[in-house]
Design a protein around this motif. Structure first.
Motif, PDB file in Angstrom:
ATOM      1  N   LEU A 196       0.859  -1.379  -0.149  1.00 30.92           N
ATOM      2  CA  LEU A 196      -0.082  -0.043  -0.075  1.00 30.92           C
ATOM      3  C   LEU A 196       0.479   1.367  -0.212  1.00 30.92           C
ATOM      4  O   LEU A 196       0.593   2.385  -1.013  1.00 30.92           O
ATOM      5  N   SER A 197       1.925   0.887   0.435  1.00 31.35           N
ATOM      6  CA  SER A 197       3.118   1.907   1.148  1.00 31.35           C
ATOM      7  C   SER A 197       3.731   2.590   0.089  1.00 31.35           C
ATOM      8  O   SER A 197       4.440   3.812  -0.814  1.00 31.35           O
ATOM      9  N   ALA A 198       4.142   1.569  -1.110  1.00 31.10           N
ATOM     10  CA  ALA A 198       4.485   1.850  -2.567  1.00 31.10           C
ATOM     11  C   ALA A 198       3.612   2.674  -3.016  1.00 31.10           C
ATOM     12  O   ALA A 198       3.824   3.148  -4.232  1.00 31.10           O
ATOM     13  N   MET A 199       1.604   1.712  -3.658  1.00 33.26           N
ATOM     14  CA  MET A 199       1.291   3.097  -4.629  1.00 33.26           C
ATOM     15  C   MET A 199       1.027   4.597  -4.170  1.00 33.26           C
ATOM     16  O   MET A 199       0.933   5.070  -4.562  1.00 33.26           O
ATOM     17  N   VAL A 200       0.977   4.309  -2.692  1.00 32.78           N
ATOM     18  CA  VAL A 200       0.350   5.982  -1.549  1.00 32.78           C
ATOM     19  C   VAL A 200       1.989   6.530  -1.339  1.00 32.78           C
ATOM     20  O   VAL A 200       1.993   5.374  -0.548  1.00 32.78           O
ATOM     21  N   TYR A 201       2.000   7.229  -0.931  1.00 35.88           N
ATOM     22  CA  TYR A 201       2.678   8.103   0.427  1.00 35.88           C
ATOM     23  C   TYR A 201       2.598   7.711   1.402  1.00 35.88           C
ATOM     24  O   TYR A 201       1.258   7.280   1.484  1.00 35.88           O
ATOM     25  N   ASP A 202       2.947   7.457   2.239  1.00 38.56           N
ATOM     26  CA  ASP A 202       2.332   6.322   3.246  1.00 38.56           C
ATOM     27  C   ASP A 202       1.989   7.323   4.829  1.00 38.56           C
ATOM     28  O   ASP A 202       1.055   7.344   5.085  1.00 38.56           O
ATOM     29  N   LYS A 203       2.673   8.302   4.500  1.00 35.95           N
ATOM     30  CA  LYS A 203       1.983  10.130   5.487  1.00 35.95           C
ATOM     31  C   LYS A 203       0.447  10.229   5.225  1.00 35.95           C
ATOM     32  O   LYS A 203      -0.550  10.706   5.650  1.00 35.95           O
ATOM     33  N   LEU A 204       0.279  10.013   3.840  1.00 38.01           N
ATOM     34  CA  LEU A 204      -1.031  10.386   3.205  1.00 38.01           C
ATOM     35  C   LEU A 204      -2.059   9.291   3.186  1.00 38.01           C
ATOM     36  O   LEU A 204      -2.777   9.325   4.076  1.00 38.01           O
ATOM     37  N   LEU A 205      -1.443   7.906   3.340  1.00 36.66           N
ATOM     38  CA  LEU A 205      -2.458   6.578   4.286  1.00 36.66           C
ATOM     39  C   LEU A 205      -2.766   7.414   5.215  1.00 36.66           C
ATOM     40  O   LEU A 205      -4.073   7.018   5.574  1.00 36.66           O
ATOM     41  N   HIS A 206      -1.955   8.016   5.881  1.00 34.29           N
ATOM     42  CA  HIS A 206      -1.927   7.984   7.293  1.00 34.29           C
ATOM     43  C   HIS A 206      -3.484   8.940   8.095  1.00 34.29           C
ATOM     44  O   HIS A 206      -4.281   8.805   8.897  1.00 34.29           O
ATOM     45  N   VAL A 207      -3.362  10.044   7.114  1.00 33.17           N
ATOM     46  CA  VAL A 207      -4.528  11.382   6.921  1.00 33.17           C
ATOM     47  C   VAL A 207      -4.551  10.904   6.733  1.00 33.17           C
ATOM     48  O   VAL A 207      -6.347  11.300   7.454  1.00 33.17           O
ATOM     49  N   ILE A 208      -5.307  10.132   5.906  1.00 30.51           N
ATOM     50  CA  ILE A 208      -6.586   9.838   5.502  1.00 30.51           C
ATOM     51  C   ILE A 208      -7.427   8.852   6.309  1.00 30.51           C
ATOM     52  O   ILE A 208      -8.568   9.250   6.917  1.00 30.51           O
ATOM     53  N   ALA A 209      -7.044   7.892   6.369  1.00 24.75           N
ATOM     54  CA  ALA A 209      -7.500   6.803   7.267  1.00 24.75           C
ATOM     55  C   ALA A 209      -7.706   7.064   8.637  1.00 24.75           C
ATOM     56  O   ALA A 209      -8.971   7.480   9.247  1.00 24.75           O
ATOM     57  N   TYR A 210      -6.660   8.052   9.193  1.00 24.45           N
ATOM     58  CA  TYR A 210      -7.578   8.537  10.389  1.00 24.45           C
ATOM     59  C   TYR A 210      -8.252  10.200  10.664  1.00 24.45           C
ATOM     60  O   TYR A 210      -9.036   9.991  11.338  1.00 24.45           O
ATOM     61  N   ALA A 211      -7.775  10.731   9.500  1.00 29.63           N
ATOM     62  CA  ALA A 211      -8.789  11.372   9.645  1.00 29.63           C
ATOM     63  C   ALA A 211     -10.308  10.797   9.398  1.00 29.63           C
ATOM     64  O   ALA A 211     -12.138  11.548   9.481  1.00 29.63           O
ATOM     65  N   PHE A 212     -10.834  10.100   7.923  1.00 24.29           N
ATOM     66  CA  PHE A 212     -12.416   9.143   8.649  1.00 24.29           C
ATOM     67  C   PHE A 212     -12.270   8.196   9.331  1.00 24.29           C
ATOM     68  O   PHE A 212     -13.607   8.486  10.165  1.00 24.29           O
ATOM     69  N   LEU A 213     -11.357   7.837  10.233  1.00 25.59           N
ATOM     70  CA  LEU A 213     -12.026   7.450  11.854  1.00 25.59           C
ATOM     71  C   LEU A 213     -12.530   8.565  12.771  1.00 25.59           C
ATOM     72  O   LEU A 213     -13.209   8.619  13.822  1.00 25.59           O
ATOM     73  N   THR A 214     -11.352   9.785  12.986  1.00 24.16           N
ATOM     74  CA  THR A 214     -11.816  10.729  13.607  1.00 24.16           C
ATOM     75  C   THR A 214     -13.612  11.416  13.536  1.00 24.16           C
ATOM     76  O   THR A 214     -13.861  11.396  14.473  1.00 24.16           O
ATOM     77  N   GLY A 215     -13.691  11.250  11.828  1.00 29.83           N
ATOM     78  CA  GLY A 215     -15.253  11.802  11.416  1.00 29.83           C
ATOM     79  C   GLY A 215     -15.861  10.268  12.555  1.00 29.83           C
ATOM     80  O   GLY A 215     -17.018  10.884  12.907  1.00 29.83           O
ATOM     81  N   LEU A 216     -15.914   9.313  12.264  1.00 30.22           N
ATOM     82  CA  LEU A 216     -16.813   8.171  13.314  1.00 30.22           C
ATOM     83  C   LEU A 216     -16.491   7.888  14.743  1.00 30.22           C
ATOM     84  O   LEU A 216     -17.534   8.020  15.117  1.00 30.22           O
TER      85      LEU A 216
END
Length: 151
Positions: free
Chosen positions: A49-69
């Protein structure tokens, strides 16, 4: 009752989302966090996954979604809700990094945790702003024009 994530009355999804309770958000947050940890536990999957998308961007997207939940699951006054949401997401990010440190093929990077917290704070600020926009402001005494005095 207004929906916690979409406070604007013009939302087309409001009737559909009116039946969602904080318990549903809690269930979704637990399921999403478990999915994140589960995918991270599969050898090579996180690296792919990190090879396809920048690792920090994955963290930001995932944890922003988790924050909304988590925001939807917490019920309190807006400022307390914001603090509670950030604290819960920061704790979950720490748990995630701690689990990664226990796996021989993964490494815990505390910079990832900082990005998780940054995503949570940014999302909460946006949610607080949306809440502020949804507040009804009562009209002031001069809203209808000057007051006419009787003679």
């Amino acid at each position: 009752m207004r929906h916690p994530l979409l406070p604007l009355r013009a939302s087309l999804l409001a009737p559909l989302l009116a039946s969602i309770t904080p318990r549903h958000y809690l269930f979704a947050a637990v399921a999403f966090f478990s999915l994140m940890v589960g995918i991270g536990a599969i050898p090579g999957q996180a690296q792919a996954l990190s090879a396809m998308v920048y690792d920090k961007l994955l963290h930001v997207i995932a944890y922003a979604f988790l924050t909304g939940l988590v925001w939807g699951a917490v019920t309190s006054r807006p400022l307390y809700r914001a603090v509670q949401t950030v604290m819960i997401v920061a704790l979950l990010g720490g748990v995630d990094e701690s689990i990664q440190s226990l796996m021989p093929y993964r490494d815990a990077n505390w910079l990832d945790w900082q990005f998780d917290v940054l995503a949570s704070v940014s999302c909460v600020v946006l949610l607080l702003f949306m809440h502020w926009l949804s507040l009804e402001i009562p009209p002031g005494p001069d809203a209808a024009g000057p007051v006419k005095r009787r003679k």
